[in-house]
Scaffold this motif. Sequence first.
Motif, PDB file in Angstrom:
ATOM      1  N   ALA A  52      -5.713   7.664  -3.696  1.00 15.71           N
ATOM      2  CA  ALA A  52      -5.656   6.200  -3.803  1.00 15.71           C
ATOM      3  C   ALA A  52      -4.328   5.688  -3.251  1.00 15.71           C
ATOM      4  O   ALA A  52      -3.347   6.429  -3.141  1.00 15.71           O
ATOM      5  CB  ALA A  52      -5.806   5.784  -5.265  1.00 15.71           C
ATOM      6  N   TYR A  53      -4.316   4.412  -2.923  1.00 15.81           N
ATOM      7  CA  TYR A  53      -3.072   3.740  -2.544  1.00 15.81           C
ATOM      8  C   TYR A  53      -2.584   2.934  -3.738  1.00 15.81           C
ATOM      9  O   TYR A  53      -3.393   2.395  -4.510  1.00 15.81           O
ATOM     10  CB  TYR A  53      -3.292   2.824  -1.339  1.00 15.81           C
ATOM     11  CG  TYR A  53      -3.389   3.594  -0.053  1.00 15.81           C
ATOM     12  CD1 TYR A  53      -2.274   3.826   0.738  1.00 15.81           C
ATOM     13  CD2 TYR A  53      -4.620   4.110   0.365  1.00 15.81           C
ATOM     14  CE1 TYR A  53      -2.370   4.554   1.915  1.00 15.81           C
ATOM     15  CE2 TYR A  53      -4.721   4.846   1.534  1.00 15.81           C
ATOM     16  CZ  TYR A  53      -3.588   5.057   2.303  1.00 15.81           C
ATOM     17  OH  TYR A  53      -3.682   5.782   3.465  1.00 15.81           O
ATOM     18  N   SER A  92      16.934  -8.078  -5.311  1.00 18.69           N
ATOM     19  CA  SER A  92      16.904  -6.685  -4.829  1.00 18.69           C
ATOM     20  C   SER A  92      15.630  -5.925  -5.190  1.00 18.69           C
ATOM     21  O   SER A  92      15.666  -4.737  -5.494  1.00 18.69           O
ATOM     22  CB  SER A  92      18.129  -5.921  -5.340  1.00 18.69           C
ATOM     23  OG  SER A  92      19.310  -6.524  -4.887  1.00 18.69           O
ATOM     24  N   ILE A  93      14.485  -6.594  -5.157  1.00 20.63           N
ATOM     25  CA  ILE A  93      13.218  -5.940  -5.460  1.00 20.63           C
ATOM     26  C   ILE A  93      12.520  -5.562  -4.158  1.00 20.63           C
ATOM     27  O   ILE A  93      12.377  -6.382  -3.266  1.00 20.63           O
ATOM     28  CB  ILE A  93      12.311  -6.850  -6.311  1.00 20.63           C
ATOM     29  CG1 ILE A  93      12.962  -7.088  -7.676  1.00 20.63           C
ATOM     30  CG2 ILE A  93      10.920  -6.229  -6.486  1.00 20.63           C
ATOM     31  CD1 ILE A  93      12.263  -8.116  -8.521  1.00 20.63           C
ATOM     32  N   GLY A  94      12.087  -4.309  -4.075  1.00 15.03           N
ATOM     33  CA  GLY A  94      11.365  -3.815  -2.919  1.00 15.03           C
ATOM     34  C   GLY A  94       9.916  -3.541  -3.266  1.00 15.03           C
ATOM     35  O   GLY A  94       9.570  -3.341  -4.437  1.00 15.03           O
ATOM     36  N   MET A  95       9.073  -3.506  -2.247  1.00 24.36           N
ATOM     37  CA  MET A  95       7.666  -3.234  -2.427  1.00 24.36           C
ATOM     38  C   MET A  95       7.165  -2.393  -1.252  1.00 24.36           C
ATOM     39  O   MET A  95       7.468  -2.690  -0.102  1.00 24.36           O
ATOM     40  CB  MET A  95       6.865  -4.537  -2.470  1.00 24.36           C
ATOM     41  CG  MET A  95       5.383  -4.301  -2.704  1.00 24.36           C
ATOM     42  SD  MET A  95       4.337  -5.600  -2.048  1.00 24.36           S
ATOM     43  CE  MET A  95       4.270  -5.167  -0.329  1.00 24.36           C
ATOM     44  N   SER A  96       6.431  -1.345  -1.576  1.00 25.10           N
ATOM     45  CA  SER A  96       5.798  -0.524  -0.542  1.00 25.10           C
ATOM     46  C   SER A  96       4.417  -0.121  -1.020  1.00 25.10           C
ATOM     47  O   SER A  96       4.195   0.078  -2.213  1.00 25.10           O
ATOM     48  CB  SER A  96       6.612   0.744  -0.260  1.00 25.10           C
ATOM     49  OG  SER A  96       7.824   0.434   0.372  1.00 25.10           O
ATOM     50  N   ILE A  97       3.493   0.003  -0.075  1.00 27.57           N
ATOM     51  CA  ILE A  97       2.172   0.530  -0.373  1.00 27.57           C
ATOM     52  C   ILE A  97       2.190   1.986   0.068  1.00 27.57           C
ATOM     53  O   ILE A  97       2.463   2.283   1.236  1.00 27.57           O
ATOM     54  CB  ILE A  97       1.072  -0.273   0.343  1.00 27.57           C
ATOM     55  CG1 ILE A  97       1.098  -1.717  -0.159  1.00 27.57           C
ATOM     56  CG2 ILE A  97      -0.294   0.380   0.127  1.00 27.57           C
ATOM     57  CD1 ILE A  97       0.207  -2.666   0.611  1.00 27.57           C
ATOM     58  N   VAL A  98       1.933   2.883  -0.875  1.00 28.17           N
ATOM     59  CA  VAL A  98       2.020   4.313  -0.615  1.00 28.17           C
ATOM     60  C   VAL A  98       0.724   4.998  -1.037  1.00 28.17           C
ATOM     61  O   VAL A  98      -0.036   4.475  -1.851  1.00 28.17           O
ATOM     62  CB  VAL A  98       3.232   4.943  -1.344  1.00 28.17           C
ATOM     63  CG1 VAL A  98       4.538   4.333  -0.847  1.00 28.17           C
ATOM     64  CG2 VAL A  98       3.115   4.789  -2.855  1.00 28.17           C
ATOM     65  N   LYS A  99       0.502   6.176  -0.493  1.00 28.69           N
ATOM     66  CA  LYS A  99      -0.700   6.948  -0.828  1.00 28.69           C
ATOM     67  C   LYS A  99      -0.354   8.016  -1.867  1.00 28.69           C
ATOM     68  O   LYS A  99       0.653   8.724  -1.723  1.00 28.69           O
ATOM     69  CB  LYS A  99      -1.255   7.623   0.427  1.00 28.69           C
ATOM     70  CG  LYS A  99      -2.547   8.366   0.182  1.00 28.69           C
ATOM     71  CD  LYS A  99      -3.103   8.922   1.481  1.00 28.69           C
ATOM     72  CE  LYS A  99      -4.444   9.604   1.240  1.00 28.69           C
ATOM     73  NZ  LYS A  99      -5.016  10.095   2.511  1.00 28.69           N
TER      74      LYS A  99
END
Length: 139
Positions: A52-53, A92-99
């Motif tokens: 899932a992502y 300073s908030i980051g967001m990434s979509i990862v598997k």
Amino acid sequence: MNFQIKPIGYIESPFKKLSDIPKQSIYGKDKRAVINILDEYVLGIRDIKEGAYIILLFYFNKSKGYKLLQVPRDSNDFKGVFSTRSPFRPNSIGMSIVKVISIKNKNLIEIEGVDMLNKTPVIDIKPYIPELNPKDEEL
């Protein structure tokens, strides 16, 4: 108003220096890391599935300061910080979509698509649900 956000875990990443990080997770799609979830939050990852992502929210703990107008890496023009993906942000908030590759020992989530430094604090995980996001033709 002040509020506090506590990490739910930390990234164990191959990236030790800021200069090593891909500029977005899509450029690190072959790079892997592990999210080490703190014991008190382990129950919360129970239904995350391999393959899932997920949407990973994290704290840019090495970012120092910000400017409301910045020149992104792919531009020569100033842009407002909220129209960029710069790590130099007021909160300073980051967001990434990862598997999700695997889940081990009930608290270790191996992920792919990494653009975070080693020891980056993770502040939240959300499921990525394609049907809840705009389609290409809607953009």
